[in-house]
Scaffold this motif. Structure first.
Motif: not given
Length: 327
Positions: A287-314
């Motif tokens: 379990x990891x915790x990522x800080x975010x200033x607001x909900x929009x930043x929270x969703x953007x960070x989450x989308x970036x993590x998912x994209x990295x998992x799909x593209x780099x981690x397959x």
């Protein structure tokens, strides 16, 4: 030489698609050889986005995906089929005009007021579509001339027969529905047509055949006879309470298929989140915790993590879950 028919199935469509694309991604890159047909245009865009992620951002304008309606329209144009296929709204308008003409003779569908209910009109059109696609026209056109029409069942059958026969006459004179277009394509489809328009085509994949009727199966069996490899995908499980409506279709395709493959072992995050002491997933030190200033930043960070998992981690999208108080 005749082609083959395969049936691939899983308990839900998205896991099925992920498994299938992971297995067949390299062959799908040859658009000239493989055609991947889906039911809706929005699904084409979704698969194209997934396609780019799976190819690690390698941009290409060549996609094997096409919607079913666009493909049928393309085939109709290539075969120079003149009558135009009517969409659902146009078929409803056509039936409404017939109802107005036949209103004095109707016995079951009698309504107070000037307008026939729009929802009933749509239901009748979709019912007529199923009759046509099941090639059961004769069943609804039974004559009741020698029978007294006394009860509601007889009145309903009489009205359906009257409306359906007039509907068929109107269609055959000027227009086509899906069944009419499929029938005309089967009639004109030939080895010469394939050599001219699809010289390299070897495989057709159809995603989600849960709506298939008798004529759909005959249509694709015709392509098989012409030497094309047909792959059907069906979201289907063994739970009779959920999938009973698909049993007949599954059994029919299974009997005619040369190969049947099921994807059964699909782990779901909900099996651990909502079951006490589930041994399937261990969340210790994961379990990891990522800080975010607001909900929009929270969703953007989450989308970036998912994209990295799909593209780099397959990682396939099917193993990634999102839980939130509000989505």
């Amino acid at each position: 030489m005749p082609g083959k028919i395969e049936l691939h199935y899983c308990s839900d469509l998205y896991h099925l698609t992920d498994h299938f694309l992971k297995k067949y991604l390299p062959p799908l890159e040859n658009k000239e050889q493989i055609l991947y047909v889906v039911n809706d245009s929005w699904r084409v865009q979704q698969l194209m986005d997934d396609w780019l992620l799976r190819k690690s951002g390698d941009i290409s304008s060549e996609y094997p995906f096409i919607s079913y309606s666009k493909w049928l329209s393309k085939l109709g144009n290539q075969l120079t089929i003149i009558p135009r296929q009517l969409n659902l709204v146009e078929r409803c308008i056509l039936l409404r005009s017939i109802v107005e003409q036949k209103r004095p003779a109707l016995q079951y569908f009698r309504f107070q007021g000037t307008s026939f209910p729009a929802d009933l009109l749509k239901t009748l059109v979709l019912f007529f579509d199923r009759i046509r696609l099941n090639e059961a026209d004769a069943d609804i056109l039974q004559e009741l001339k020698d029978q007294l029409i006394l009860n509601s069942s007889d009145k309903l059958q009489s009205d359906l027969s009257m409306l359906f026969s007039s509907y068929l006459v109107s269609l055959r004179n000027s227009y086509l529905d899906e069944a009419g277009l499929l029938t005309e394509i089967i009639r004109q489809h030939s080895p010469e047509f394939l050599r001219k328009y699809y010289p390299q085509l070897s495989t057709i994949v159809f995603e989600d055949i849960s709506h298939f009727q008798k004529l759909h199966i005959r249509f694709f069996d015709h392509w098989k006879i012409q030497g094309i490899h047909i792959i059907f995908m069906l979201s289907y499980g063994r739970n009779p309470d959920i999938f009973s409506h698909k049993n007949s279709l599954f059994n029919k395709i299974e009997d005619m298929a040369d190969h049947v493959e099921g994807y059964h072992k699909v782990k779901k995050l909900s099996n651990s989140l909502f079951q006490i002491k589930s041994p399937q997933f261990d969340f210790l030190d994961k379990i990891q915790i990522f800080p975010a200033a607001n909900r929009i930043q929270e969703v953007e960070n989450l989308a970036a993590q998912i994209k990295k998992m799909v593209t780099d981690g397959h990682w396939p999208f099917s193993v990634i879950g999102i839980s939130s108080p509000q989505l």
